[in-house]
Design a protein around this motif. Structure first.
Motif, PDB file in Angstrom:
ATOM      1  N   THR A 174       1.984   0.715  -3.877  1.00  0.00           N
ATOM      2  CA  THR A 174       0.522   0.637  -3.803  1.00  0.00           C
ATOM      3  C   THR A 174      -0.091   0.593  -5.207  1.00  0.00           C
ATOM      4  OG1 THR A 174       0.481   3.029  -3.628  1.00  0.00           O
ATOM      5  CG2 THR A 174       0.331   1.786  -1.590  1.00  0.00           C
ATOM      6  N   TRP A 175       0.549   1.257  -6.154  1.00  0.00           N
ATOM      7  CA  TRP A 175       0.029   1.226  -7.529  1.00  0.00           C
ATOM      8  C   TRP A 175       0.010  -0.219  -8.034  1.00  0.00           C
ATOM      9  CZ3 TRP A 175       1.065  -0.262 -12.469  1.00  0.00           C
ATOM     10  CH2 TRP A 175       0.310   0.357 -13.501  1.00  0.00           C
ATOM     11  N   LEU A 187      -1.755 -11.682   2.546  1.00  0.00           N
ATOM     12  CA  LEU A 187      -2.483 -10.415   2.648  1.00  0.00           C
ATOM     13  C   LEU A 187      -3.948 -10.580   2.304  1.00  0.00           C
ATOM     14  CD1 LEU A 187       0.093  -7.884   1.188  1.00  0.00           C
ATOM     15  CD2 LEU A 187      -0.704  -8.054   3.522  1.00  0.00           C
ATOM     16  N   GLU A 188      -4.234 -11.463   1.360  1.00  0.00           N
ATOM     17  CA  GLU A 188      -5.629 -11.677   0.985  1.00  0.00           C
ATOM     18  C   GLU A 188      -6.412 -12.332   2.115  1.00  0.00           C
ATOM     19  OE1 GLU A 188      -6.327 -11.711  -3.402  1.00  0.00           O
ATOM     20  OE2 GLU A 188      -6.139  -9.969  -2.088  1.00  0.00           O
ATOM     21  N   ALA A 211     -10.203  -4.247   4.146  1.00  0.00           N
ATOM     22  CA  ALA A 211      -9.834  -2.939   4.702  1.00  0.00           C
ATOM     23  C   ALA A 211      -8.491  -3.025   5.414  1.00  0.00           C
ATOM     24  CB  ALA A 211     -10.911  -2.465   5.669  1.00  0.00           C
ATOM     25  N   LEU A 212      -8.308  -4.120   6.136  1.00  0.00           N
ATOM     26  CA  LEU A 212      -7.052  -4.289   6.876  1.00  0.00           C
ATOM     27  C   LEU A 212      -5.895  -4.480   5.902  1.00  0.00           C
ATOM     28  CD1 LEU A 212      -5.710  -4.516   9.617  1.00  0.00           C
ATOM     29  CD2 LEU A 212      -6.149  -6.964   9.557  1.00  0.00           C
ATOM     30  N   THR A 213      -6.120  -5.303   4.874  1.00  0.00           N
ATOM     31  CA  THR A 213      -5.079  -5.528   3.867  1.00  0.00           C
ATOM     32  C   THR A 213      -4.588  -4.194   3.317  1.00  0.00           C
ATOM     33  OG1 THR A 213      -6.205  -7.536   3.236  1.00  0.00           O
ATOM     34  CG2 THR A 213      -4.571  -6.687   1.696  1.00  0.00           C
ATOM     35  N   ARG A 214      -5.567  -3.322   3.031  1.00  0.00           N
ATOM     36  CA  ARG A 214      -5.220  -2.036   2.471  1.00  0.00           C
ATOM     37  C   ARG A 214      -4.297  -1.264   3.405  1.00  0.00           C
ATOM     38  NH1 ARG A 214      -9.927   2.052   0.773  1.00  0.00           N
ATOM     39  NH2 ARG A 214      -9.114   3.310   2.487  1.00  0.00           N
TER      40      ARG A 214
END
Lengths: 268, 441, 440
Positions: free
Chosen positions: C82-83, C157-158, C163-166
């Motif tokens: 995630t970083w 993913l984009e 919010a969903l991507t996250r």
């Protein structure tokens, strides 16, 4: 000797189940078993006797892969067992019991038997993680089979009891039931009558006869009780100091001078 | 449920059998490949070390000496671990804390009680050197007694009540005792949680070329040579069947001579002879701290071997380790034997604590954890339950740690020290000197 | 029987949902402030780690001190994914972790097939080959998959709403962290699970120390500058929310329960009871041990990911091996072999010790904590060594007792005739157990 008494004509119609050829085993420099031969035909009930320390249990441990033989070969239905891990040997169809009972003492009677059915459970890890329909069906089937086996051994009503809490005689019986759950063709019993009173020994004899017929087994039996061995075994192999000193039907063995000296003589 | 319970036991099973076994090839080839991979890695490490030794031989040798010093300290701790494990099958996690308490005891005897100077107070005319020797020995003894007592108390109140419970209960208790001792030390009125500088009982003397008396070196070589000759002679006589030789070869004095003579002779010679390679003088030094650590460690270990090998207590210990129930039936008081084992192990750890603090000049309430664990790993590497194993394992551990730090990767020193455990157990599953467990089936 | 099971399952799920909703409401309304939020999430993470340990130790009998090592691997693994994603949409972490693990898994399966064709393969050989496969898998992932799949992943993913991507990235990170922990435990388990239980304990302790040392040197020895070695990793997105925590824990509990109530679960327990006997009834003991160890470590890895994204800060010191005794103490207090006990004690431990006591007791207590805990532990061992809960389970987690045996009518002629039973008059143990067969 080719692993059978010379006096017995090999039953041609019966398959050879187990062939042990020239097996030796050393603990360090101690020779526990030397040039051991044994040939078992399908359906035979054979005894392996000998004084304490003669190497009988070592033979069992070699058969079931607990020890690897230093030399020689062990073939089961034509398949070489030497080098295979124990669990594969068991899955191929050799099951055993132990001299001092080794049940899963804290588990229920039923689970003791169900564990031995594991190789035949018929469902995958995914099934058991999700408890799928397949899982439920197979699990029910497995449980019923285990229960059926227990009921054959008159243990069904005790299925939920903790195995370690059973009376001694029942623990012995449960151990045999567990061995049978592994679906063997060859059952090896290590001193099944140890610690039993004469009455229990009688029951055990009937039991062994019964399961041999019922499950179509070949049985190999290590035993100290002469009465048991002499009365139920078709033929007998006698060991002393790791070597075979005699083979034959009970009557022959009983009159064999070497055997008498090594073993029976001390009882007289 | 491919096969049914009754009837057709033949066919399906045979197919299964074929599937399992018949198509097997011999795995020896694969084993050779993996052994090759390991051997290559080993060679690579050796190559790195050899290159380092070639480029800076003096640095390398002095690192090896440091490793020896560390190894000898580990040996003292590891002996306790291995004895206690051998007899009660318990990883005494708190053993490292006993070691720590040893350090602190000596700290207080030196800093507060000034016991290392006591001969000077009483016999004012006594020579400085003799006073220091007697004082140091006193400090070590005090720590040993203290730690032996602590270990016995620990055994009596924490482990003995649990001896008939599942083994895990004692293990958890050991963890608990270990935590208790660590953090009790951190309390403000105990040792506090700071690093404390440790005052040595004696001044450091550094030996280098010219400062070592030649007769001492020669004496060491003679001791070593005599021991080796005695060993060889006894070995040959033993082979020929002399029972007396077979007994004598295990005599503690012989192993003392071999170890003490051997190690000290080599080290002192290295120090006293001026070696130079490529125009560079090695200028090797050894401090009296190193020598004292080695001597004390060897002496204690030989004494231990004598106790275990030749005394009644030792026999009782070996019997109890082998089979407690049978030992009890033979009239051995197993409780006493276990307590004695803890006392001996604790005493050795106490001595190790003093030596460690003397060598590294710091005490801290958590100082026992890592040396304790490394010593345990060393005991496992050597084969747990075996006294020579603990010794050899510790020396290997010390070298691994110091050489890793010096020539391979300093920050990875602890990681590699603990990887050693896994690597060694892959090659010798029972440790180097261990015997496979006799399992009754 | 079926209805009894369904009832317990329904009760369990309803209770769980109620707990979920209540806590969610309390969190949303702010009744539980951030401190308590942190405590609850922490409790859940510790509980998952400890459930893993209970599987390994309580059910499979392998004394492990390595849980915190796998916890750390999961935490750092997930955090790195995630970083990288939040710092410049770098998909490399995502691709390497997910596809690398998949690739490794595939290679393991092939390798297992291959090795099964050989006799007498030593542990060392297995270890070397599996290690080699892992290195190859991750090398391929880093060298080839990142350049190829990276851009694709980003584009994919984009395409989602942000919010969903996250959530998708977070999910992938958690799975990836858990998978890394699983792979590490598999590789580590091969050589050390063959050893006896005590050796295994010390080896796993060594593993925790090794992991800690590696974490201290992530920026110098290992190529992960963003983890900042001994200074601690910062800038991890704080994505953990109550639903993630709750459903992770719920999943862990259900997976564990389902596993234990299956044939595989029985083999795991049989290994604890008597390894040799298990092997001699046809159980592949090594497989059972490795399986339990891997699953337990995956739980720990998952917990690590959850914890990392709640704290938003990771420091090697918090994975010190001293910490790794925490799960051990919890599992022993709660009762080895009790899922209920572990869950209750895990939460209780954190709520009580990190929450209530921290607030209630004066400042100086900090130093006393580790003096008091061991004493409690010692007393516990002396007075109640089986743990607070012993073997207790709530109904849903309890092993379902099968119905008494009733021979099927169709089989009656072959299987269940009383005459075909063993002719045992059952003298030695009374007639009690024959009554049932007579009824049949």
């Amino acid at each position: 000797m080719n692993g059978r008494p010379d006096s017995l004509v090999a039953p041609e119609e019966r398959r050879v189940v187990l062939e042990v050829e020239d097996v030796s085993h050393y603990f360090g420099s101690l020779r526990a078993v030397h040039d051991f031969d044994l040939t078992l035909h399908h359906g035979e009930l054979v005894g392996l006797i000998g004084p304490n320390g003669a190497g009988k249990t070592t033979v069992f441990n070699l058969l079931t892969g607990v020890y690897q033989p230093s030399e020689g070969s062990i073939r089961f239905s034509g398949v070489e067992l030497v080098g295979l891990p124990s669990y594969e040997i068991i899955q191929m169809g050799i099951a055993r019991t132990f001299q001092n009972i080794r049940l899963f003492a804290n588990l229920t009677v039923l689970d003791n038997v169900r564990i031995a059915y594991h190789p035949y459970a018929g469902y995958t890890v995914v099934d058991s993680l999700l408890h799928t329909r397949r899982f439920r069906e197979k699990e029910t089937e497995l449980t019923e089979r285990a229960q059926e086996l227990l009921s054959i051994f008159n243990l069904a009503s005790r299925q939920d009891e903790i195995a370690g809490g059973l009376p001694y005689g029942l623990q012995r019986r449960l151990e045999i039931a567990r061995a049978l759950a592994a679906q063997p063709r060859l059952l090896v019993l290590d001193e099944p009558a140890a610690g039993m009173n004469p009455q229990e020994v009688d029951q055990l004899m009937e039991l062994i006869h019964f399961i041999r017929e019922r499950f179509d087994l070949t049985v190999l039996l290590v035993e100290h009780r002469m009465r048991l061995v002499m009365s139920i075994c078709e033929w007998i192999t006698v060991m002393d100091f790791g070597e075979v000193i005699a083979r034959g039907v009970p009557a022959e063995v009983r009159s064999n001078q070497q055997v008498v000296e090594a073993y029976l003589g001390r009882q007289n | 449920m491919e096969r049914s319970l009754r009837g057709d036991s033949g066919g399906a099973l045979l197919r299964r059998g074929n599937g399992i076994a018949l198509r097997r090839r011999n795995g020896i080839i694969l084993n050779r490949i993996s052994q090759g991979v390991f051997a290559l890695l080993g060679l690579f490490v050796l190559f790195v070390l050899a290159r380092a030794a070639w480029e800076r031989p003096s640095l390398f040798v002095s690192q090896v000496l440091n490793g020896l010093q560390l190894g000898f300290i580990y040996a003292l701790i590891a002996l306790g671990y291995t004895m206690i494990y051998g007899i009660v099958k318990l990883i005494n996690f708190a053993h490292g804390e006993v070691f720590m308490i040893g350090s602190f005891t000596s700290f207080y005897t030196i800093a507060t009680l000034r016991l290392h100077e006591w001969p000077m107070w009483i016999f004012s005319g006594i020579g400085q050197q003799l006073s220091v020797i007697v004082g140091t020995v006193t400090v070590i003894m005090v720590s040993m007694v203290m730690c032996a007592g602590l270990a016995v108390v620990m055994e009596r109140f924490a482990y003995r009540p649990l001896r008939n419970k599942p083994r895990i209960a004692a293990l958890i208790t050991a963890v608990g005792v270990s935590f208790f001792l660590q953090y009790y030390g951190a309390l403000p009125f105990a040792y506090t949680s700071n690093y404390i500088t440790y005052p040595r009982a004696f001044d450091v003397e550094v030996y280098r070329a010219g400062t070592v008396a030649m007769p001492v070196v020669v004496a060491m070589w003679i001791l070593f040579a005599v021991s080796v000759i005695a060993y060889v002679v006894l070995r040959i006589r033993g082979r020929q069947g002399s029972l007396r030789a077979k007994t004598l070869i295990r005599h503690p004095l012989l192993s003392f001579g071999l170890q003490f003579g051997g190690f000290l002779a080599v080290i002192l010679t290295l120090v006293s002879v001026e070696i130079s390679t490529g125009g560079q003088v090695w200028d090797l030094t050894a401090s009296n701290v190193t020598l004292i650590i080695m001597s004390a460690s060897i002496v204690l270990q030989v004494v231990l071997q004598w106790v275990v090998g030749s005394t009644r207590l030792g026999k009782a210990m070996r019997a109890s380790a082998y089979d407690k129930a049978a030992a009890r039936l033979m009239g051995i008081n197993v409780d006493t034997v276990v307590a004695a084992t803890f006392a001996i192990g604790g005493g050795l750890a106490g001595a190790a604590g003093v030596l460690y603090a003397t060598a590294y000049r710091q005490v801290h309430h958590l100082m026992g954890i890592i040396p304790g664990l490394k010593a345990f790993v060393a005991a496992v590497v050597g084969g747990i339950g075996s006294i020579p194993g603990a010794f050899v394992g510790s020396l290997i551990m010390g070298q691994t740690e110091v050489l890793t730090a010096g020539f391979i990767s300093t920050p990875m020193r602890d990681a590699i020290a603990f990887s050693l455990l896994i690597i060694v157990l892959l090659v010798w599953p029972q440790g180097i000197f261990g015997e496979p467990p006799a399992e009754k089936v | 029987m079926v209805s009894r099971l369904r009832k317990s399952a329904a009760g369990f799920i309803v209770t769980a949902l109620v707990v979920f909703v209540v806590v969610q409401i309390l969190l949303t309304t702010g009744t539980l402030n951030n401190f308590w939020r942190g405590i609850i999430f922490w409790g859940a993470a510790i509980t998952m780690v400890t459930l893993g340990l209970n599987l390994i130790y309580g059910f499979n009998g392998q004394f492990s001190l390595g849980q915190y090592g796998f916890y750390a691997i999961g935490a750092y693994g997930a955090a790195d994914v995630t970083w990288r994603w939040t710092n410049g949409r770098d998909p490399s972490g995502l691709v390497v972790v997910i596809f690398g693990c998949l690739l490794a898994l595939g290679l393991y399966i092939l390798l297992a097939r291959f090795l099964r064709g050989f006799n007498r393969v030593t542990v060392m050989t297995q270890f070397t080959f599996y290690l080699g496969a892992t290195i190859v898998a991750f090398w391929i992932a880093v060298q080839f998959l990142v350049p190829v799949l990276g851009p694709v992943t980003v584009t994919l993913l984009e395409a989602f709403p942000a919010a969903l991507t996250r959530q998708v990235v977070f999910f992938a990170a958690l799975v990836g962290g858990a998978a890394l922990a699983g792979i590490a435990s598999f590789l580590f388990g091969i050589p050390v699970l063959e050893l006896g239980s005590d050796y295994f304990g010390i080896a796993t302790l060594g593993f925790t120390i090794i992991v800690k040392v590696l974490l201290d040197n992530t920026d110098t020895v290992l190529p992960f500058p963003e983890m900042k070695g001994a200074r601690g990793m910062i800038g991890i997105p704080q994505w953990t929310t109550w639903p993630w925590v709750f459903f992770s824990l719920l999943m862990v509990v259900i997976v564990m329960r389902n596993l234990l109530h299956s044939s595989i679960g029985r083999t795991i327990v049989s290994v604890r009871e008597d390894e040799r006997a298990a092997e001699l009834v046809g159980i592949n003991v090594v497989n059972a041990k490795i399986f339990a160890f891997v699953i337990g470590s995956v739980f720990a890895g998952l917990a690590g990911g959850i914890r990392a994204h709640d704290l938003a800060f990771l420091h090697p010191q918090s994975f010190n091996f001293v910490q790794s005794f925490n799960p051990l103490i919890i599992v022993v207090l709660g009762g080895l072999g009790s899922i209920t006990g572990t869950v209750v004690t895990g939460f209780g431990w954190i709520l009580l010790l990190e929450g209530v006591l921290r607030l209630a007791l004066p400042q100086g207590f900090e130093t006393w904590r580790f003096v008091i805990y061991p004493l409690v532990l010692l007393l516990m061992m002396l007075l109640r060594p089986e743990g607070l809960f012993g073997g207790y389970e709530i109904p849903y987690l309890r092993q379902k007792l099968p119905a008494p045996f009733k021979p099927r009518v169709a089989d009656a002629d072959t299987a269940a005739q009383p005459t075909s039973h063993v002719p045992v008059p059952a003298v030695s143990h009374g007639g009690a157990d024959s009554s049932h067969e007579v009824a049949a």
